[in-house]
Design a protein around this motif. Structure first.
Motif, short mmCIF file in Angstrom:
data_model
loop_
_atom_site.label_atom_id
_atom_site.label_comp_id
_atom_site.label_asym_id
_atom_site.label_seq_id
_atom_site.Cartn_x
_atom_site.Cartn_y
_atom_site.Cartn_z
N GLY A 196 0.81 -1.22 0.00
CA GLY A 196 0.00 0.00 0.00
C GLY A 196 0.84 1.27 0.00
N GLN A 197 2.11 1.15 0.40
CA GLN A 197 3.03 2.28 0.39
C GLN A 197 3.99 2.23 -0.79
OE1 GLN A 197 2.84 4.88 2.61
NE2 GLN A 197 0.93 3.82 3.13
N GLY A 198 3.65 1.41 -1.79
CA GLY A 198 4.44 1.36 -3.01
C GLY A 198 5.64 0.44 -2.97
N GLN A 199 5.78 -0.36 -1.91
CA GLN A 199 6.92 -1.27 -1.80
C GLN A 199 6.69 -2.53 -2.65
OE1 GLN A 199 9.76 -0.77 0.83
NE2 GLN A 199 9.01 1.21 0.09
N LYS A 200 7.76 -3.02 -3.24
CA LYS A 200 7.70 -4.27 -3.99
C LYS A 200 8.08 -5.40 -3.04
CE LYS A 200 8.32 -2.47 -8.63
NZ LYS A 200 8.03 -1.08 -8.27
N VAL A 201 7.17 -6.34 -2.86
CA VAL A 201 7.28 -7.35 -1.80
C VAL A 201 7.17 -8.75 -2.39
CG1 VAL A 201 6.30 -8.17 0.38
CG2 VAL A 201 6.22 -5.74 -0.17
N ARG A 202 7.94 -9.66 -1.85
CA ARG A 202 7.81 -11.10 -2.16
C ARG A 202 7.67 -11.85 -0.85
NH1 ARG A 202 12.36 -13.19 -5.87
NH2 ARG A 202 11.00 -12.15 -7.39
N ILE A 203 6.72 -12.80 -0.79
CA ILE A 203 6.55 -13.64 0.39
C ILE A 203 7.07 -15.04 0.09
CG2 ILE A 203 4.92 -14.65 2.02
CD1 ILE A 203 3.06 -12.37 1.60
N LEU A 204 7.86 -15.57 1.01
CA LEU A 204 8.36 -16.95 0.93
C LEU A 204 7.70 -17.75 2.05
CD1 LEU A 204 12.19 -16.27 0.42
CD2 LEU A 204 10.38 -16.39 -1.32
N GLU A 205 7.04 -18.85 1.69
CA GLU A 205 6.33 -19.68 2.66
C GLU A 205 6.77 -21.13 2.50
OE1 GLU A 205 4.52 -21.64 5.26
OE2 GLU A 205 4.07 -19.49 5.33
N ALA A 206 7.23 -21.74 3.59
CA ALA A 206 7.74 -23.11 3.55
C ALA A 206 6.63 -24.13 3.31
CB ALA A 206 8.48 -23.43 4.84
N ARG A 207 5.46 -23.88 3.87
CA ARG A 207 4.36 -24.84 3.71
C ARG A 207 3.78 -24.76 2.30
NH1 ARG A 207 3.41 -22.02 8.61
NH2 ARG A 207 3.39 -23.33 10.48
N LEU A 213 -2.71 -9.76 -2.96
CA LEU A 213 -1.35 -9.24 -3.03
C LEU A 213 -0.91 -9.01 -4.48
CD1 LEU A 213 0.34 -11.49 -0.32
CD2 LEU A 213 -0.40 -9.11 -0.08
N LYS A 214 -0.07 -8.02 -4.66
CA LYS A 214 0.45 -7.71 -6.00
C LYS A 214 1.70 -8.52 -6.32
CE LYS A 214 -1.12 -2.95 -5.24
NZ LYS A 214 -0.65 -1.56 -5.01
N GLY A 215 2.53 -8.73 -5.31
CA GLY A 215 3.80 -9.40 -5.53
C GLY A 215 3.72 -10.91 -5.49
N ASP A 216 4.88 -11.55 -5.61
CA ASP A 216 4.94 -13.02 -5.60
C ASP A 216 4.67 -13.56 -4.21
OD1 ASP A 216 5.74 -12.96 -8.27
OD2 ASP A 216 7.88 -12.85 -7.73
N LEU A 217 4.00 -14.70 -4.17
CA LEU A 217 3.86 -15.49 -2.95
C LEU A 217 4.27 -16.91 -3.33
CD1 LEU A 217 0.83 -15.56 -0.48
CD2 LEU A 217 2.41 -17.43 -0.80
N LEU A 218 5.45 -17.31 -2.88
CA LEU A 218 6.02 -18.59 -3.28
C LEU A 218 5.83 -19.62 -2.17
CD1 LEU A 218 9.37 -17.34 -4.87
CD2 LEU A 218 7.12 -17.55 -5.93
N LEU A 219 4.97 -20.62 -2.43
CA LEU A 219 4.74 -21.69 -1.47
C LEU A 219 5.81 -22.77 -1.63
CD1 LEU A 219 0.86 -22.06 -1.81
CD2 LEU A 219 2.13 -20.72 -0.11
#
Length: 490
Positions: free
Chosen positions: A67-78, A267-273
Motif C-alpha cells: 500500500g506504500q508502493g513497496q515491492k514485496v515477495r513472500i516466501l512460505e515453507a508450507r 497481493l500484487k507481488g509473488d507469494l512462493l509456497l
C-alpha cells in the motif's frame, strides 16, 4: 524445541550457506551446475522487502507495505497460507485445528475480514448451547453440582463449584497483580515473573489441585512450573479488554482458512509456497535469503514472521546476539494435538448427557462443534490434548491415537459404541514449521521481551510471539504493523 539455534559466524564464507542447503560450492564448471538459483535479476533488484512466512502477520505486513508502493515477495515453507490458521475444509462444519475465533475487540481482524470480502458470523452462543459439559474424574461423570460435593475435589471451598478448567483463569482474573496490564514487560515488574505454580501456591492451591486444574490441560505451556505467571496476567488483561468490547466471538463462515486465502489473492507481488528458508545473509547492499530448493532471493529488507521454534534452525549471518539470540533459542511453543470425530447417530440424545467432556485421562477434552448452517446441529467433536498429554499422543502413530480416542469415548459413553468415527489427527508439535502452537514464556523470560523484536540490521521481526499488547490473531497483526513501520522509516 530442545535443539540449539544454528547461525553463521562472521568468518564463514557465502559458500557455507550453499552447503547448508545441500548444494555444493561452485568451485568448477561441474559444480556451477549445482549452484543456488537466483531469482531473476531484474525482479530481485527491484524487491524492497522479502517477507518470510505467509501467516496472518506476513500477509498483513505485505499488504501494508504494498500500500506504500513497496515491492514485496513472500516466501512460505508450507504448501498453504495461513500459518496457525488451519481449517479442515473437507470435514463437516469445517473444524478449526488452530485459530478458532476473534473477540469483539479484534478491530484489526474484523477490518481484514472486511477487506478480504469474507463473512464473519457469531459463534460464541453456539458453544453455550445444550446441556453443560461434564467432568470425568477416574472415569466417573459428574455435573458441576456433583463435582462441588465430590470428596476428591481438591480446591478451596470458594472454588469447589468451578470445573477444573475454569480455576486458573478465575484465580488469575481475581488476583491480577498488574495495575496496567499493557506495561507487563517493564523492568519494574521483574519480581512478578515467577512460575505459575508458585503463584497458584500463593493463592492457596495445593500441588494436587494445580496438577488437576492446570497441568492436565494447560492454557499455555506444558505445566505450571514452566510458565510465567506474569505472562498469564498479561493475557488476562488482554482478554478482559476484549470482553469489554462485547460478548461476541466471530469466525469466518465456511472456515477461518478462507481469510488468509482471500488476503493472499489480493497481493500484487509473488507469494512462493513450498519455499523453505535455510539461510539469511546481510551485506552492505541488502539481504539475501537462501532456500532449500536452491533459490536465492535478494531485497533491501527482510521481515521475518517465522516462529522462533523454526527460526532457530535458520542460519543467520551475522548471527543474532544477546537477549534476542537467547529468545530465539529458548522461547517455548505449546504442544497441542487434536482428533476430529463424528458420530453416525447422536448418542448424547440416547444417554441424555452433554457430548462435551473434560477428562483427567488419556482422552483429554472433548469439545462440541456447531459450525454448520443450523447452530443446533452438532457437526462433530474435537478431541484435544494439551501439554504433556499432547506429547504422549505424539509418541504414538496417528492411527493408534485415533483408535484410542474412539475407544475412550465408547468406554466413558457406552451409548456411543459403534457410532463414533475418528477422521483427522493433527499435532502442532509435530508440524515442522511451527514446532508447537502458541508461544509462551517460562519464568524469568519476560526480561527477553524488550529485545525479541528489535531489528537486527536489515532484518525485522514480527508474528504473534513478538506482540506486546495483544495475543492471537490480533497480536500477529499488531506486530506486522510495527514491522512495516520500521521498514518504511528506515
Amino acid at each position: 524445541m530442545g535443539m540449539d539455534r544454528r547461525s553463521f559466524t562472521g568468518s564463514m564464507a557465502l559458500a557455507g550457506i550453499g552447503a547448508m542447503a545441500g548444494i555444493a560450492a561452485p568451485a568448477n564448471a561441474a559444480a556451477r551446475k549445482k549452484a543456488p538459483k537466483a531469482a531473476p535479476a531484474a525482479a530481485s533488484s527491484q524487491l524492497d522487502v522479502i517477507v518470510l512466512g505467509a501467516g496472518i502477520a506476513g500477509l498483513h505486513a505485505a499488504h501494508l507495505l504494498e500500500g506504500q508502493g513497496q515491492k514485496v515477495r513472500i516466501l512460505e515453507a508450507r504448501g498453504r497460507v495461513g500459518g496457525r490458521i488451519m481449517t479442515l475444509l473437507d470435514q463437516p462444519g469445517y473444524p478449526e485445528m488452530g485459530f478458532n475465533s476473534m473477540a469483539a475487540g479484534y478491530g484489526r481482524g474484523m477490518d481484514a475480514a472486511n477487506r478480504a470480502g469474507v463473512e464473519l458470523h457469531e459463534v460464541g452462543a453456539r458453544w453455550r448451547m445444550g446441556p453443560p459439559p461434564l467432568v470425568y474424574i477416574g472415569g466417573k461423570a459428574m455435573t458441576r453440582e456433583e463435582w462441588a460435593r465430590f470428596p476428591g475435589n481438591p480446591f478451596p471451598e470458594k472454588y469447589r463449584n468451578l470445573m477444573p478448567g475454569e480455576v486458573v483463569g478465575a484465580l488469575v482474573a481475581q488476583n491480577n497483580r498488574l495495575a496496567d496490564w499493557t506495561d507487563w514487560s517493564a523492568p519494574q515488574h521483574a519480581a512478578l515473573d515467577i512460575s505459575l505454580h508458585a503463584r497458584l501456591r500463593e493463592l492457596g492451591l495445593s500441588d494436587t489441585a494445580i496438577h488437576l486444574c492446570n497441568d492436565l490441560a494447560p492454557y499455555y505451556g506444558t505445566n505450571a512450573y514452566g510458565l510465567s505467571a506474569l505472562m498469564m496476567e498479561y493475557n488476562d488483561g488482554f482478554v478482559k479488554t476484549m470482553i469489554a468490547a462485547g460478548p461476541e466471538s466471530l469466525a469466518v463462515k465456511g472456515g477461518n482458512m478462507l481469510l488468509p486465502m482471500a488476503l493472499a489473492k489480493q497481493l500484487k507481488g509473488d507469494l512462493l509456497l513450498g519455499t523453505e528458508v535455510r539461510g539469511i545473509v546481510q551485506n552492505g547492499s541488502g539481504v539475501t535469503v537462501h532456500c532449500a530448493d536452491g533459490t536465492i532471493h535478494s531485497a533491501r529488507k527482510v521481515i521475518c514472521t517465522l516462529p522462533f521454534s523454526a527460526l532457530r534452525h535458520v542460519a543467520i549471518e551475522p548471527g543474532l546476539s544477546g537477549l534476542q539470540a537467547e529468545a530465539v533459542a529458548q522461547i517455548g511453543y505449546q504442544p497441542i494435538s487434536m482428533v476430529f470425530v463424528t458420530a453416525e447417530t447422536p448418542f448424547w440424545e440416547q444417554d441424555g448427557l452433554s457430548p462435551a467432556m473434560w477428562t483427567d485421562g488419556f482422552l483429554g477434552n472433548v469439545m462440541i462443534q456447531r459450525f454448520g448452517d443450523d447452530p443446533a446441529q452438532i457437526t462433530g467433536l474435537l478431541v484435544q490434548a494439551r501439554g504433556n498429554l499432547a506429547q504422549y499422543w505424539d509418541a504414538m502413530a496417528p492411527g493408534t491415537v485415533k483408535a484410542m480416542v474412539v475407544s475412550r469415548i465408547e468406554a466413558l459413553r457406552p451409548a456411543a459404541k459403534g457410532k463414533v468415527r475418528a477422521h483427522s489427527f493433527f499435532s502442532w508439535a509435530q508440524e515442522r514449521f511451527n514446532g508447537g502452537d502458541v508461544s509462551f514464556l517460562a519464568p524469568g523470560q519476560v526480561r527477553l521481551v524488550g529485545d525479541m523484536a528489535k531489528p537486527a540490521g536489515a532484518i525485522h521481526f514480527c508474528g504473534e510471539h513478538t506482540a506486546t499488547n495483544a495475543r492471537g490473531l490480533e497480536g500477529a497483526m499488531e506486530s506486522a504493523e510495527r514491522a512495516a513501520l520500521e521498514v518504511l522509516d528506515a
